[in-house]
Design a protein around this motif. Structure first.
Motif, short mmCIF file in Angstrom:
data_model
loop_
_atom_site.label_atom_id
_atom_site.label_comp_id
_atom_site.label_asym_id
_atom_site.label_seq_id
_atom_site.Cartn_x
_atom_site.Cartn_y
_atom_site.Cartn_z
N VAL A 160 44.58 42.34 24.67
CA VAL A 160 44.65 40.91 24.96
C VAL A 160 44.80 40.74 26.47
O VAL A 160 45.66 41.37 27.09
CB VAL A 160 45.83 40.27 24.21
N GLU A 161 43.98 39.86 27.05
CA GLU A 161 44.01 39.66 28.50
C GLU A 161 44.14 38.18 28.85
O GLU A 161 43.76 37.30 28.07
CB GLU A 161 42.73 40.21 29.15
N THR A 162 44.67 37.95 30.04
CA THR A 162 44.77 36.61 30.61
C THR A 162 43.60 36.38 31.56
O THR A 162 43.17 37.29 32.26
CB THR A 162 46.11 36.46 31.35
N LEU A 163 43.09 35.15 31.57
CA LEU A 163 41.99 34.78 32.45
C LEU A 163 42.44 33.74 33.46
O LEU A 163 43.31 32.91 33.18
CB LEU A 163 40.81 34.22 31.64
N ALA A 164 41.84 33.77 34.63
CA ALA A 164 42.04 32.74 35.65
C ALA A 164 40.91 31.72 35.55
O ALA A 164 39.77 32.08 35.30
CB ALA A 164 42.06 33.36 37.04
N LEU A 165 41.25 30.44 35.75
CA LEU A 165 40.24 29.38 35.74
C LEU A 165 39.96 28.92 37.16
O LEU A 165 40.90 28.66 37.94
CB LEU A 165 40.70 28.18 34.91
N LEU A 166 38.68 28.81 37.51
CA LEU A 166 38.26 28.35 38.82
C LEU A 166 37.13 27.34 38.66
O LEU A 166 36.33 27.42 37.72
CB LEU A 166 37.78 29.50 39.70
N VAL A 167 37.05 26.38 39.59
CA VAL A 167 36.02 25.34 39.56
C VAL A 167 35.46 25.15 40.96
O VAL A 167 36.19 25.17 41.95
CB VAL A 167 36.58 24.01 39.03
N ARG A 168 34.15 24.96 41.03
CA ARG A 168 33.48 24.61 42.28
C ARG A 168 32.78 23.27 42.09
O ARG A 168 32.19 23.02 41.04
CB ARG A 168 32.48 25.69 42.68
N TYR A 169 32.82 22.42 43.13
CA TYR A 169 32.27 21.07 43.05
C TYR A 169 31.12 20.88 44.04
O TYR A 169 31.05 21.55 45.08
CB TYR A 169 33.34 20.03 43.39
N ARG A 170 30.28 19.94 43.70
CA ARG A 170 29.30 19.45 44.67
C ARG A 170 30.05 18.79 45.81
O ARG A 170 31.15 18.24 45.63
CB ARG A 170 28.37 18.43 44.00
N ASP A 171 29.52 18.82 47.02
CA ASP A 171 30.17 18.19 48.18
C ASP A 171 30.46 16.72 47.88
O ASP A 171 29.62 16.00 47.33
CB ASP A 171 29.27 18.29 49.41
#
Length: 388
Positions: A160-171
């Motif tokens: 069982v593993e933990t994940l990191a959440l990341l988001v990238r946006y339009r300018d």
């Protein structure tokens, strides 16, 4: 029909171009070389699903080919929800013999440039990265993604593993976001962590009272995995309403015998995870069967269950908290309605125990990890440049 890059990206050792059906066997070998026999995604293990994805205009799949040998040494794909203008990066992988050469970054930019360009179809793209090494997180951070939370026990590989959440946006995004109003105090640490990364929450107030305990009904539910029935009922249940969650179609229907309550979910027993989607329920008590839903999903292999709710919907957030959900991540400006962006909150329900001190994360995730310092999880192998 497979889309092609107008201008293929190049690297000193590789050519990045579009994956084609003839690459399926090589890609399966690539994911096996990176993950062994525990890769949980069908887009890396199932030849039919992989070929279908390559022919899907809403999927962009890029591969890196060794210029000398033509061998496929890297892969990444972007799934897109055109109506919601949201995408997800998946399956970034580089063969262990070719690590450290910038191949993963070249693949990622080959996806991001057309997605966010002048004619690009997306407003935001999200990704998850493993927490057994900071390398996959830093890859995304270097390419404009922002740290927005961690998902404890979100996937089962060898362990069982933990994940990191990341988001990238339009300018220019996020902007003109709806004020969240009052949120339960359990959400406050997550919001403070996001503020530390420059995300503002104007007009936010934190409730001082405890979430009231709610009665738990032991509702019996009928469960169907019949694809035709599930999708037909879901289409009717959500008719005329914009879908809340991108890129997901239910494969499970949970309902009471009298039809007063029905819920829809995605269950991936291989990955050990589940996701609650929109649905219909009793107007008298909209969450009367939530406990039954959780039990039924867990019985069918979802040890980790995720829900995504509007940050301004305090009532539904409290209902989920009362049933054992934990706030784990934010997605600011996930949706735009009537010219205003709406923030969303990710909550998880899991039996996994997470050892926050054992997670190997970039320092930008440390404020999010501290929220889970009371839970423990085993640590898996140390991969490089791999993003789920």
């Amino acid at each position: 029909m497979t889309a092609t890059l107008a201008r293929p990206a190049t690297h000193t050792r590789v050519l990045v171009d579009t994956a084609v059906a003839d690459d399926v066997a090589a890609l399966r070998e690539l994911y096996r070389a990176v993950y062994g026999d525990c890769y949980p995604l069908r887009l890396g293990t199932c030849p039919v699903a992989m070929a279908d994805a390559m022919a899907d205009p809403t999927v962009q799949w890029r591969v890196a080919r060794d210029l000398a040998t033509g061998e496929v040494v890297g892969s990444a794909l972007l799934r897109m929800d055109m109506p919601l203008r949201i995408g997800k990066v998946e399956g970034i992988a580089v063969h262990p013999d070719h690590g450290g050469a910038g191949i993963a970054g070249s693949l990622l930019e080959a996806l991001m440039e057309p997605a966010f360009g002048a004619e690009g179809p997306l407003e935001s793209v999200y990704a998850t990265a493993r927490c057994v090494s900071p390398a996959p997180q830093r890859l995304l951070l270097r390419h404009g993604f922002h740290a927005l939370g961690v998902l404890p026990g979100a996937v089962t590989l060898r362990e069982v593993e933990t994940l990191a959440l990341l988001v990238r946006y339009r300018d220019g995004i996020p902007a003109h976001r709806r004020a969240p109003g009052t949120v339960p105090r359990e959400v406050a640490p997550l919001l403070e962590a996001a503020r530390g990364h420059g995300v503002d929450f104007d007009g936010l107030q934190v409730a001082t009272e405890l979430v009231a305990a709610r009665a738990r009904t032991d509702t019996d539910l009928e469960v169907s995995h019949d694809a035709g029935l599930v999708l037909d009922r879901y289409a009717r249940a959500t008719s005329g309403a914009a879908r809340t969650l991108p890129l997901h179609r239910p494969n499970t229907l949970l309902m009471t015998a009298d039809g007063r309550f029905e819920a829809y979910a995605v269950i991936d027993a291989v990955a050990g995870s589940g996701l609650l989607l929109d649905g219909c329920s009793s107007p008298e008590d909209p969450e009367e069967a939530l406990g039954g839903v959780l039990r039924a999903m867990a019985d069918r292999g979802a040890s980790y269950i995720e829900a995504v709710l509007p940050l301004h919907d305090r009532n539904r957030i409290e209902q989920h908290l009362a049933h054992g959900f934990t706030p784990t991540a934010l997605y600011p400006a996930m949706r735009r309605e009537d010219g205003v962006w709406h923030d969303y909150l990710l909550l998880c329900h899991t039996s996994a125990r997470v050892d926050a001190d054992a997670l190997d994360v970039d320092e930008r995730f440390s404020p999010y990890v501290r929220q889970h310092s009371h839970v423990r999880t085993p640590v898996g192998p140390d991969p490089s440049d791999t993003v789920k």
